[in-house]
Design an enzyme around this catalytic site. Structure first.
Site, PDB file in Angstrom:
ATOM      1  N   ASN A 153      -6.065  -8.514 -10.481  1.00  0.00           N
ATOM      2  CA  ASN A 153      -6.812  -9.789 -10.403  1.00  0.00           C
ATOM      3  C   ASN A 153      -7.319 -10.156  -9.018  1.00  0.00           C
ATOM      4  OD1 ASN A 153      -4.241 -10.297  -9.512  1.00  0.00           O
ATOM      5  ND2 ASN A 153      -4.085 -12.293 -10.505  1.00  0.00           N
ATOM      6  N   GLU A 249       6.179  -9.238  -6.103  1.00  0.00           N
ATOM      7  CA  GLU A 249       5.555 -10.518  -6.507  1.00  0.00           C
ATOM      8  C   GLU A 249       5.125 -10.325  -7.946  1.00  0.00           C
ATOM      9  OE1 GLU A 249       5.397 -12.777  -2.748  1.00  0.00           O
ATOM     10  OE2 GLU A 249       5.891 -12.966  -4.853  1.00  0.00           O
ATOM     11  N   CYS A 283      -1.468 -15.407 -11.078  1.00  0.00           N
ATOM     12  CA  CYS A 283      -0.018 -15.599 -11.243  1.00  0.00           C
ATOM     13  C   CYS A 283       0.333 -17.064 -11.010  1.00  0.00           C
ATOM     14  CB  CYS A 283       0.726 -14.718 -10.249  1.00  0.00           C
ATOM     15  SG  CYS A 283       0.281 -15.096  -8.570  1.00  0.00           S
TER      16      CYS A 283
END
Ligand code: NAP
Ligand code: G3P
Length: 473
Positions: A153, A249, A283
């Site tokens: 992304n 992450e 996210c």
């Protein structure tokens, strides 16, 4: 479509083994890339390990000069890179340009932080008053070969936010871009080549993670892994690697909690932007909204009115809502919507699809037995949960699998602090949507959202170690 080369062994190369990248928007092939086979992987790490011996010992200013040269070349080619990024991850063009400019700023800020805190040794005296006795000179030194793995992304920002700190410290890097992100990765490698980066300092490895991923992560020459992506892959990396530093992450299910005294218009605008930008594929996107029952109807109606104003369509027209990354993403999102409705949720707007486009969707009457309550939708869906007592929200969130960011909308600072102190998240935002930026701030998740901290200073810290020289005066 374009056949891309990559920077490999000091030249721009292509291979017979190729990876086709298709547009999520048109399903047309938008790029052909050289792909690595399993039997090539170890030699890449071996080359990186050899290059580390020199790269880690050249003057730090030389490394900084290479990074700035790369940054300038990237900025000079931002239209080319933005078109590539837009074509392979269906991010609208203006957001693609913004991601590149943000990444250039990331380079500049990383270099500033590196010079400020990672170049000059720190001195510690056993006896600070007399400065007699033992003295410790403390340096930050590179680790060796860093493996950087980035998600689809943010194919530029979430790659460079690993590559740049690693390289400027003196590490060498093996970089695995997401498959849908590999064209951007190939162009970044080209810009490093054009910046005359020495051979094997940065090594891009293109190929499907499902095919070569394990071969990559299990390589024994790796001294640190910085991963950004989903929980499944992140946990796989943690399971398959041992005794090396990791920064993971991963996913998020970022809640927005809207108390009855909240500024409703501000809350609505933040939920629209926070939940729906880049079609919710962030996210840090707001992925569930808890609103006090006394304002729930008003909030929902205002939200639906704002959602109606969003443009839905193509990337080149800079539509607010663009196609999701894959048809499987659309299927997952549709499954969450159907499950919620089957269990009694109300479809306020959206739910319909067109190719890989999911129209922005608002669901009310969400309950904690629905999949979307704690399932990361990574799509333009805003589920609304009504609450009476905020303690029930705190209790529900305590059971969440995720802990990336949360945001609380209230005009009462004391109430914000009281609730924030009870929530187990990396970051808690007051009166604005969760977000990774500004990049200089610490960025971290707990529970299934991550391990370790990113952000300008913390990325450098995670990719270096202390080395001390102790003398007696
Ligand atoms: P993903 O499917 O987990 O992939 C992430 C990266 O891992 C890609 O480069 C992927 O390559 C690679 N990979 C796949 N299998 C691998 C294996 N066995 N070994 C090593 N690497 C492997 O995630 P994504 O779909 O790209 O991104 C969406 C997810 O990332 C969401 O869950 C989102 O929440 C999370 N994310 C988190 C953050 C954060 O900062 N917390 C930021 C962005 C995204 P391939 O593409 O070739 O499979
Ligand atoms: O999901 C990618 C993460 O980096 C989000 O970035 O700045 O859009 O919150 P941002």
């Amino acid at each position: 479509m374009t056949k891309y080369k990559i920077f490999f062994n000091n030249q721009m190369v292509t291979f017979d083994n190729a990876l086709e990248i298709r547009s999520p928007e048109t399903n047309e092939v938008v790029g052909i890339l050289p792909a690595f086979k399993k039997n090539q992987i170890d030699s890449i790490f071996e080359n990186a390990e050899k290059a580390f011996e020199t790269w880690s010992t050249i003057p730090h200013q030389k490394r900084i000069d290479y990074m700035m040269a790369f940054g300038k070349i990237m900025l000079d080619n931002k239209e080319e890179l933005a078109k590539a990024l837009t074509s392979e991850v269906a991010k609208n063009y203006s957001d693609s340009i913004k991601e590149i400019e943000r990444s250039y700023d990331y380079i500049v800020e990383t270099i500033d932080e590196y010079k400020k805190n990672f170049v000059k040794p720190k001195v510690q005296y056993d006896n600070p008053q007399t400065k007699k006795g033992k003295v410790s000179y403390q340096k930050k030194v590179a680790l060796g070969v860093v493996l950087a793995i980035s998600p689809f992304n943010y194919p530029v920002n979430l790659s460079l936010s690993k590559i740049i700190p690693a390289l400027v410290l003196g590490n060498t890097v093996v970089f695995k871009p997401a498959t849908q992100g590999s064209i951007s990765g190939a162009l970044l490698s080209k810009y490093f080549y054009e910046a005359n980066l020495p051979a094997n300092v940065l090594n891009i490895v293109i190929g499907r993670g499902s095919e070569i991923g394990d071969e990559i992560i299990e390589n024994k020459r790796i001294k640190m892994i910085s991963f950004t992506g989903g929980v499944d892959i992140g946990n796989r990396i943690a399971e398959k690697t041992s005794s090396i530093p990791l920064v993971l992450e991963m996913g998020g299910n970022d809640p927005a909690i809207i108390l009855k005294d909240a500024n409703l218009n501000a809350a609505v605008n933040n939920v629209v932007k926070g939940g729906l930008s880049y079609s919710g594929q962030r996210c840090t996107a707001i992925k569930i909204v808890f609103v006090h029952k006394s304002i729930a109807n008003e909030f929902t109606n205002k939200l639906v009115e704002e959602v109606k104003k969003l443009s839905v369509g193509s990337t080149i027209n800079n539509s607010d809502i663009t196609p999701l990354i894959s048809s499987s993403s659309v299927q997952w999102a549709t499954k969450l919507i159907t499950d919620a409705i089957d269990k009694g949720a109300n479809l306020e707007i959206g739910g319909n699809t067109q190719g890989n486009i999911l129209y922005p969707t608002v669901l009310s009457g969400i309950k904690n037995d629905m999949m979307i309550f704690d399932g990361e939708q990574f799509a333009p869906i805003i589920p609304i949960v009504e609450f009476d007592n905020v303690q029930t929200v705190i209790d529900d969130l305590h059971n969440s699998l995720y802990g990336l960011q949360a945001c609380i909308f209230t005009q009462n600072h004391k109430e914000f602090v009281r609730i924030a102190n009870k929530l187990n998240y990396g970051s808690i935002n007051w009166n604005f949507a969760s977000s990774r930026g500004p990049d200089k701030f610490p960025f971290l998740g707990v529970k299934n959202s991550g391990f370790g901290t990113q952000g300008i200073y913390w990325a450098l810290e995670s990719m270096s170690r202390m080395k001390t020289y102790v003398v007696e005066k």
